[in-house]
Write a protein that holds these residues in place. Structure first.
Motif, PDB file in Angstrom:
ATOM      1  N   PHE A 545       0.817  -1.208   0.000  1.00 58.83           N
ATOM      2  CA  PHE A 545       0.000   0.000   0.000  1.00 58.83           C
ATOM      3  C   PHE A 545       0.858   1.269   0.000  1.00 58.83           C
ATOM      4  CE2 PHE A 545      -2.450  -3.380   1.966  1.00 58.83           C
ATOM      5  CZ  PHE A 545      -3.633  -3.327   1.262  1.00 58.83           C
ATOM      6  N   THR A 570      -6.739   2.062   4.564  1.00 61.49           N
ATOM      7  CA  THR A 570      -6.144   1.945   3.235  1.00 61.49           C
ATOM      8  C   THR A 570      -7.051   2.619   2.213  1.00 61.49           C
ATOM      9  OG1 THR A 570      -7.255  -0.136   2.726  1.00 61.49           O
ATOM     10  CG2 THR A 570      -5.139  -0.261   3.909  1.00 61.49           C
ATOM     11  N   ALA A 703      -4.294   8.151   3.451  1.00 60.02           N
ATOM     12  CA  ALA A 703      -4.424   6.923   4.220  1.00 60.02           C
ATOM     13  C   ALA A 703      -3.784   7.064   5.576  1.00 60.02           C
ATOM     14  CB  ALA A 703      -3.793   5.757   3.428  1.00 60.02           C
TER      15      ALA A 703
END
Length: 726
Positions: A545, A570, A703
């Motif tokens: 990520f 996320t 995020a």
């Protein structure tokens, strides 16, 4: 179904398994095939070229007439040549005598620069002889690197064989004629000896042949006839003597009336009884007639007849007495004659026996002489015919085709060698593939997992599946993880068991990728999902990520940070992530703490699904600690990598700390080569989403600055999750 009933497709399944091994290890097979093929090509290239020349000769069997005693050879007299004869001639062609003539004629030791023994060994290796089936022709073939030498050697071998065979047949014929001549001389000596023996028998025995020879070859003379006559006379006298003795005994045995009756029947000279006895009987009948007529005994006529009857009776008695005397005299005479003729007969018989023995010796010697003379005559005739035949020219070997220079090499056969190299390489490749398959104890099939671990296979993940949340649209790869999500839901016995750690036996088996993709699919299905990177040795989840892992799990466990400070959202909806944080010196000690247990219990209440990444369980103790903290453990096994015994150790390591294995994910399966898995991933052939919905991505900065983790999932999210499952 009867358990003993065989499965109809069992043989087919076995054939498919064999084909599967070939597909799985086709690289090894191709490599072996290529190596053997190239080896054959190199060997063929470096092999010296050989040229072949052939001489064709006709070979005949020896004449059946050349025998010592005139007995024909039954094997050769029929005109057919046996296979043993040709095999013998092949050896003769390659014999030392023939090859020595070739070596001397061509001066091969000087030409090749070898000694004579080495030259003979080389010739024996390059000369070959073969029979043309159904003919008397022999091909004499010579292969050599020099085409001129091949032709010259083949030509000289044919000539040397012709010379050797002709000389050999002549020597045998001369030896046989010499032996036959010696036997003829011996037979002549035997004939002469038998002739001398016959002459000696005739001279010493005094044999003079008179008359014609009988059936047995013996002559009959007058002396022999006298002996036979004397024997016959003696036998006749013997019979007369016996007859007279019988007559005398009978006369003595009978009374008066019977005596008269018997005496009247004897045919002897001066036998008055024969004449008087009928008169005597007639007189008796007359007296009986007179008495019947009534005349008395005192009647003069009756008295006269009785007196006449008495006188006649006296004459008969006197005749019987005279007859006895006559018989006694004849008996004495017969005995005297018999004794005299017996002596004469014995003398004649002895002389006849001596003459018979002499005659037998004579005939035996005569027959031996005649037989020896016949044998001598036949042997002389044979000797003359054999001698004439030897003088005639007999071509036992005839050259029909002289060798010529070969237009091209016959060895090596490039095409044949390459084909054989390919075939041998393929066979060796397949053999090596099956041998490697036999040695390979890694997990290959779903049955291997379920047989050794006694747990279900939750999903089969194809090879080269990427990170799903980075792919645009809906990918068929996601279907494997949807199957995994569904199987997890139905295999956990308690719905509250929502904390799952993902472990593997070794590094590189796809454990982290499997966790990320499963979390992504669960989040898409409406589950609020938390990913915890508890691999404090080599954390990798943050790389999926592009998130900084400087603050995370270790910071929470070692400081007083709040849970909201270490959990990040996320770019994927419903998907949250707790990084690993700063890597500690004692990872197992940090994880095996009360605060870690409280963390697991807290996040279980906040999220629908908690997925904990761990290091390989066989390398360090961290994974065992995590397995004891969470509810369930899922094992990720890379297809055809981990041995079965190691897989069993993975399960045992989880169970030894009180963990519960929910199942196994078989990862990185090559469904194109392993056809047995194709029906598990058949969705690739027909999966086509109705419309593509691109996944919205948020920047990494957003995020990291996301809000606090959510509370327990709402009813709407739960409804969406259930509809996705079913």
């Amino acid at each position: 179904m009867n358990p003993q009933t065989p499965i109809p497709s069992e043989a087919t399944l076995h054939a498919v398994d064999y084909w599967q091994v070939i597909k799985n290890r086709y690289g090894v097979i191709l490599l072996t095939l290529l190596l053997v093929f190239m080896t054959a090509a190199v060997i063929t290239y470096v092999m010296p070229k050989k040229y072949e020349s052939t001489a064709v000769v006709e070979v005949k069997a020896p004449s059946p007439g050349l025998t010592v005693l005139g007995r024909e050879n039954t094997e050769l007299s029929t005109g057919a040549v046996s296979a043993q004869f040709f095999a013998t001639q092949f050896e003769v062609i390659k014999s030392r005598n023939v090859l020595s003539k070739v070596s001397d004629q061509l001066e091969l030791p000087n030409r090749w620069g070898y000694d004579k023994e080495s030259v003979l060994m080389i010739l024996k290796g390059i000369v070959d002889a073969q029979n043309r089936r159904g003919t008397d022709l022999i091909d004499i073939k010579v292969r050599h690197t020099n085409k001129e030498d091949a032709r010259d050697i083949a030509d000289e071998v044919a000539k040397a064989y012709y010379t050797y065979r002709t000389e050999d047949e002549k020597n045998q014929s001369d030896a046989q004629l010499k032996e036959l001549s010696r036997l003829v001389q011996d037979q002549e000596d035997k004939v002469e000896e038998k002739r001398k023996l016959l002459t000696n028998i005739v001279r010493t025995k005094g044999i003079i042949l008179t008359g014609q020879e009988s059936l047995y070859g013996a002559a009959i003379n007058e002396d022999d006839r006298g002996a036979v006559s004397a024997r016959e006379t003696a036998n006749k006298l013997e019979q007369e003597k016996i007859q007279i003795e019988s007559q005398i005994q009978t006369l003595l045995k009978y009374d008066s009336d019977q005596l008269l009756t018997y005496a009247a029947g004897l045919n002897l000279p001066e036998n008055i009884i024969k004449a008087l006895y009928p008169q005597y009987l007639e007189l008796q009948r007359t007296i009986s007639t007179l008495k019947t007529q009534g005349l008395g005994a005192r009647h003069p006529l009756v008295l006269a007849k009785n007196q006449e009857l008495g006188n006649m009776k006296r004459q008969l008695d006197e005749g019987v007495a005279s007859l006895k005397d006559t018989l006694r005299a004849q008996l004495a005479l017969a005995e005297g004659n018999l004794a005299k003729f017996k002596v004469l007969s014995d003398e004649k018989t002895g002389e006849a026996l001596e003459r018979s023995i002499d005659s037998t010796d004579y005939l035996q010697a005569k027959n031996d002489l005649e037989g020896a003379q016949d044998m001598l005559k036949a042997m002389k005739t044979k000797y003359v015919s054999e001698k004439a035949q030897v003088r005639m020219t007999s071509n036992f070997v005839k050259v029909h085709e002289s060798p010529v220079i070969a237009p091209g090499p016959v060895s090596p056969n490039v095409t044949l060698n390459l084909i054989l190299g390919a075939v041998v390489g393929l066979v060796f490749g397949v053999g090596i593939a099956f041998f490697l398959e036999y040695l390979d104890t890694s997990v290959k099939t779903l049955e291997d997992v379920e047989r050794y671990l006694q747990v279900p296979v939750l999903a089969v993940v194809p090879k080269d599946v990427g990170v799903l949340h980075k792919q645009s649209g809906m990918s068929p790869d996601a279907e494997a993880y949807r199957i995994l999500r569904t199987n997890i839901e139905f295999n956990r016995k308690n719905p509250e068991d929502n904390a799952i750690t993902v472990v593997s036996g070794g590094a590189g088996e796809g454990k982290s990728t499997t966790l990320v993709n499963l979390a992504y699919i669960c989040a898409q299905g409406g589950y609020t999902t938390l990913m915890i990177d508890a691999d404090l040795r080599r954390p990798r989840l943050h790389t999926f990520f592009d998130i900084n892992n400087s603050v995370g799990l270790t910071n929470y466990l070692t400081t007083e940070l709040m849970l909201e400070d270490v959990i990040l959202q996320t770019p994927v909806d419903n998907l949250y992530f707790m990084p690993s944080g700063i890597l500690p010196a004692d990872a197992a000690g940090i994880l095996n703490s009360r605060r870690m247990s409280e963390l697991i219990q807290d996040v279980k209440q906040r999220f629908d699904l908690v997925l904990v990444d761990s290091p390989p369980i066989l390398g360090v103790s961290d994974a065992s600690v995590l397995a004891s903290e969470v509810d369930l453990t899922m094992i990720v096994v890379q297809h055809r990598k981990l041995p079965r015994n190691m897989l069993m150790r993975v399960k045992r390591a989880v169970e030894d700390v009180g963990g519960h294995v929910i199942g196994v994910v078989l990862n990185n399966v090559d469904v194109r080569s392993d056809s047995q898995y194709q029906y598990y991933t058949s969705y690739y052939t027909y999966y086509a989403p109705a419309e593509s919905q691109p996944v919205s991505h948020q920047p990494a900065a957003a995020a990291q600055s996301s809000s606090a983790p959510p509370a327990r999932p709402q009813a709407q999210a739960q409804g969406q999750k259930d509809s996705e499952l079913y």
